[in-house]
Design an enzyme around this catalytic site. Structure first.
Site, PDB file in Angstrom:
ATOM      1  N   LYS A  73      -4.275-149.843  -7.115  1.00  0.00           N
ATOM      2  CA  LYS A  73      -5.685-149.458  -7.421  1.00  0.00           C
ATOM      3  C   LYS A  73      -6.421-150.718  -7.592  1.00  0.00           C
ATOM      4  O   LYS A  73      -7.614-150.971  -7.208  1.00  0.00           O
ATOM      5  CB  LYS A  73      -5.870-148.428  -8.531  1.00  0.00           C
ATOM      6  CG  LYS A  73      -5.234-147.104  -8.426  1.00  0.00           C
ATOM      7  CD  LYS A  73      -5.284-146.338  -9.512  1.00  0.00           C
ATOM      8  CE  LYS A  73      -4.859-144.739  -9.387  1.00  0.00           C
ATOM      9  NZ  LYS A  73      -4.662-144.062 -10.530  1.00  0.00           N
ATOM     10  N   TYR A 195      -5.670-142.766   0.605  1.00  0.00           N
ATOM     11  CA  TYR A 195      -5.004-142.986  -1.070  1.00  0.00           C
ATOM     12  C   TYR A 195      -3.669-142.666  -1.090  1.00  0.00           C
ATOM     13  O   TYR A 195      -3.119-143.565  -1.589  1.00  0.00           O
ATOM     14  CB  TYR A 195      -6.063-142.149  -1.765  1.00  0.00           C
ATOM     15  CG  TYR A 195      -5.554-142.213  -3.275  1.00  0.00           C
ATOM     16  CD1 TYR A 195      -5.765-143.258  -3.929  1.00  0.00           C
ATOM     17  CD2 TYR A 195      -4.909-141.114  -3.938  1.00  0.00           C
ATOM     18  CE1 TYR A 195      -5.242-143.324  -5.309  1.00  0.00           C
ATOM     19  CE2 TYR A 195      -4.415-141.094  -5.223  1.00  0.00           C
ATOM     20  CZ  TYR A 195      -4.356-142.261  -5.836  1.00  0.00           C
ATOM     21  OH  TYR A 195      -4.067-142.242  -7.195  1.00  0.00           O
ATOM     22  N   TYR A 247      -3.555-146.762 -18.336  1.00  0.00           N
ATOM     23  CA  TYR A 247      -3.912-145.314 -18.598  1.00  0.00           C
ATOM     24  C   TYR A 247      -4.525-145.330 -19.941  1.00  0.00           C
ATOM     25  O   TYR A 247      -5.214-146.094 -20.241  1.00  0.00           O
ATOM     26  CB  TYR A 247      -2.552-144.143 -18.409  1.00  0.00           C
ATOM     27  CG  TYR A 247      -2.075-144.611 -17.153  1.00  0.00           C
ATOM     28  CD1 TYR A 247      -2.320-144.416 -15.878  1.00  0.00           C
ATOM     29  CD2 TYR A 247      -0.475-144.967 -17.125  1.00  0.00           C
ATOM     30  CE1 TYR A 247      -1.668-144.632 -14.739  1.00  0.00           C
ATOM     31  CE2 TYR A 247       0.204-145.121 -16.028  1.00  0.00           C
ATOM     32  CZ  TYR A 247      -0.629-144.725 -14.683  1.00  0.00           C
ATOM     33  OH  TYR A 247       0.204-145.210 -13.445  1.00  0.00           O
ATOM     34  N   VAL A 265       3.303-144.830 -11.488  1.00  0.00           N
ATOM     35  CA  VAL A 265       4.257-143.995 -11.599  1.00  0.00           C
ATOM     36  C   VAL A 265       5.626-144.127 -11.084  1.00  0.00           C
ATOM     37  O   VAL A 265       6.541-143.636 -11.207  1.00  0.00           O
ATOM     38  CB  VAL A 265       3.862-142.449 -11.572  1.00  0.00           C
ATOM     39  CG1 VAL A 265       2.626-142.057 -12.621  1.00  0.00           C
ATOM     40  CG2 VAL A 265       3.307-142.110 -10.196  1.00  0.00           C
TER      41      VAL A 265
HETATM   42  N1  GLU Z   1       0.139-141.369  -6.411  1.00  0.00           N
HETATM   43  C1  GLU Z   1      -0.175-141.219  -7.602  1.00  0.00           C
HETATM   44  C2  GLU Z   1      -1.440-140.111  -8.058  1.00  0.00           C
HETATM   45  O1  GLU Z   1      -2.274-140.309  -7.604  1.00  0.00           O
HETATM   46  C3  GLU Z   1      -0.338-142.522  -8.315  1.00  0.00           C
HETATM   47  C4  GLU Z   1      -0.361-142.226  -9.904  1.00  0.00           C
HETATM   48  C5  GLU Z   1      -0.042-143.288 -10.678  1.00  0.00           C
HETATM   49  O2  GLU Z   1       0.519-144.014 -10.195  1.00  0.00           O
HETATM   50  O3  GLU Z   1      -0.750-143.570 -11.802  1.00  0.00           O
HETATM   51  O4  GLU Z   1      -0.959-139.155  -8.712  1.00  0.00           O
END
Ligand code: GLU
Length: 605
Positions: A73, A195, A247, A265
């Site tokens: 991101k 995405y 997060y 994740v």
């Molecule tokens: N592709 C995952 C989602 O959007 C990424 C989440 C993450 O790594 O925090 O749920």
């Protein structure tokens, strides 16, 4: 690109010990909301550190590919900023921490703008902003951007992508919700698909460390030298990582670890210490907030062990940047001086003060240096700032130094800058701080020795008459001789004239005489590996040279050149009788001892 890992360093040994310790930790679970992620081996565990010099240290499963997920991101956010500029991006995605889970439906009331680009909503909107003519071209641009960070082409894990595309209902809902607010202005599906593909890109721990090191290195991959992110966007990317990267654990993370970071994740975490290193950990067992359990433990430990918290600043005092401080009374230039001149410099040398500075001149330490110098200004004629050991000067420190020079010259004191040519950054900043330096009373010299010689000359010019011809028997070597010895010496001395630049003798030549200077300056030059040879001293009338072989029997150890022409008395060794030889040797020994003591003082100052 092949990254050469360092295996022979204490950092490597440290990482191996840390890896062994943290491998014991088996808390947490694999992410399961993307079904394919449950196929990961929960024991996978890698750590990698990349420095801004391009050194990479790695241990464990640091080459095991895994999907980047949310770690993508901030990098895609950087690309959007580079594509559209900050205003257009801010219009669609904010920069406020949400304090909520990554997949929360937190949009700004009224506008529907996602709070920041690190939560899913903000990241999906950001990916939708990437410029390109087709979905394929946008994907290509994203993969190429990551390739600039890692130094190799990137691929997508088709199974993880398909798994998330099939089951990512919540992200799909977020995208469609943002469509209703016109945050996403066209069909949300292609952007959402991109995405998912971006999140399924494969990386290794080593890749992530290099990506972090590129951010630490102001946007440039330190191994390939390729720019991955415009310098102007680096601070913005690091800012959102600091406030929102972990997060709903971001606040505690900043408090404990103190580095901008991003986790995903898939089990990856990248942390950045600006200007220094990128740190990456991969271990797929996650805590309740979605962060790798071992990843957090490793980063906390490294931050603590190496004192890496961004806000931990050691006290910045002038002591940190002053390598040495001495006056011309304590330390002389290599230019050898006659007894009378030496006495004058010992008595008046306090009017010349040298500050040898070192390391990085930042605002705090430079500010306290300025105070110290201003306090020492009374009675000062020349201030020498020796920058030979300075590796960098920031803008604020350069301004302070320029202001200091102005105050010092206003007080009637001359400022000499020495050794600024050694480092490009210092050279540039000095040129900017003192554009027309001579007019300001600021002069530049190659090194502190030449600056000091200039300052000594200036002091002495005011105190003593210009060099007169010194008669043979007034030479330093003759002062302690008895009458018969002086008469004996006068008998064997041969007067020789030298043209400007003429070589008196060359290093390595057999030695058969010593020389007493009557008139002119003679330079002693030691042969150096690099050209031109280094002047080791300048001798003036009343001094002598070429005497050491009288004791050692060795050939000449240096070249001696008559700088502007001059006159010497040559005393052939063969003509010196045993009694005179002993007297000359004892006088020479006394002078030598004096010079050694002076050099010792210089080393200790
Ligand atoms: N592709 C995952 C989602 O959007 C990424 C989440 C993450 O790594 O925090 O749920």
């Amino acid at each position: 690109m092949t990254v050469k890992a360092r295996v022979d360093s204490p950092v490597q040994q440290y990482l191996e010990a840390l890896h062994r310790r943290v491998a014991e930790l088996r808390d947490g679970d694999l992410a399961s909301y993307i079904p394919e992620l449950t196929r990961a081996d929960p024991e996978w565990f890698g750590i990698a550190i990349a420095t801004v010099d391009g050194q990479v240290y790695q241990v464990g499963d640091s080459r095991q590919p895994f999907t980047i997920q949310s770690v993508s991101k901030p990098f895609v956010y950087g690309l959007a900023l580079a594509d559209l500029g900050v205003e257009q991006v801010l219009a669609k995605v904010g920069v406020e921490p949400s304090g909520e889970a990554f997949n929360s439906i937190s949009l700004e009331p009224g506008t529907g703008r996602p709070l920041n680009p690190m939560i899913n909503a903000g990241a999906i909107a950001t990916t939708g902003l990437i410029v390109g003519d087709s979905p394929q071209q946008r994907e290509q641009r994203i993969l190429e951007m990551f390739a600039r960070y890692t130094g190799h082409p990137m691929t997508i894990d088709a199974r993880v992508y398909a798994s998330e595309a099939r089951t990512g209902h919540r992200n799909r809902a977020l995208a469609h919700l943002m469509r209703t607010f016109d945050i996403i202005e066209t069909d949300p599906e292609p952007g959402l698909d991109l995405y998912f593909r971006q999140c399924a890109m494969l990386v290794t721990c080593c890749d992530l460390a290099l990506m972090g090191a590129a951010l630490a290195n102001n946007g440039v991959n330190p191994v390939t030298g390729v720019r991955a992110l415009p310098a102007a966007q680096v601070a913005r990317v690091l800012s959102v990582m600091s406030s929102c990267g972990m997060y709903d654990y971001s606040g505690e993370w900043l408090y404990n670890v103190g580095m901008p970071a991003k986790s995903g994740v898939g089990g990856g975490i990248v942390a950045v210490l600006p200007g220094q290193v990128g740190i990456a950990v991969f271990s797929p067992r996650l805590d309740a907030r979605g962060n790798s359990c071992r990843g957090i433990r490793v980063c906390e430990q490294i931050s603590r062990d190496f004192d890496l918290h961004l806000f931990h600043t050691s006290r910045s005092t002038s002591a940190a940047i002053i390598r040495a401080r001495y006056s011309a009374a304590q330390v002389s230039s290599q230019r050898r001086r006659r007894l009378g001149e030496r006495d004058a410099l010992t008595q008046q040398g306090d009017r010349v003060l040298v500050y040898a500075l070192q390391g990085e001149l930042t605002i705090g330490a430079t500010e306290s240096l300025v105070h110290e110098v201003l306090d020492a200004l009374v009675g000062l004629e020349v201030l020498i700032l020796d920058l030979a050991w300075v590796i960098n000067v920031d803008q604020a420190a350069a301004r302070l130094l320029a202001d200091l020079a102005r105050s010092v010259t206003d007080a009637g004191c001359t400022v000499l800058i020495a050794g600024a040519a050694n480092t490009a950054a210092v050279r540039e900043l000095v040129a900017r701080a003192w554009p027309q330096s001579q007019e300001l009373g600021v002069f530049q010299f190659m090194d502190s020795d030449q600056a000091l010689e200039w300052a000594e000359d200036r002091l002495l010019a005011a105190l003593t008459a210009p060099d007169p011809e010194v008669p043979l028997l007034d030479n330093d070597l003759c002062l302690t001789l008895s009458e018969p010895e002086r008469a004996g010496l006068a008998m064997i001395a041969q007067r020789l004239e030298f043209a400007p630049g003429e070589l008196v003798f060359r290093a390595g030549a057999p030695a058969d005489a010593l020389f007493l200077i009557a008139r002119g300056r003679f330079e002693v030059r030691r042969p150096a590996a690099e050209q031109p040879s280094r002047r080791s001293s300048t001798l003036v009338p009343g001094m002598y040279f070429g005497e050491l072989p009288l004791a050692s029997g060795q050939p000449r150890s240096a070249d001696v050149v008559a700088r502007d022409g001059g006159t010497c008395w040559r005393i052939p060794f063969a003509a010196i009788d045993a009694g005179l030889r002993i007297r000359l040797l004892s006088t020479m020994a006394a002078r030598l001892a004096e010079r050694l003591a002076q050099q010792e003082r210089m080393r200790c100052s």
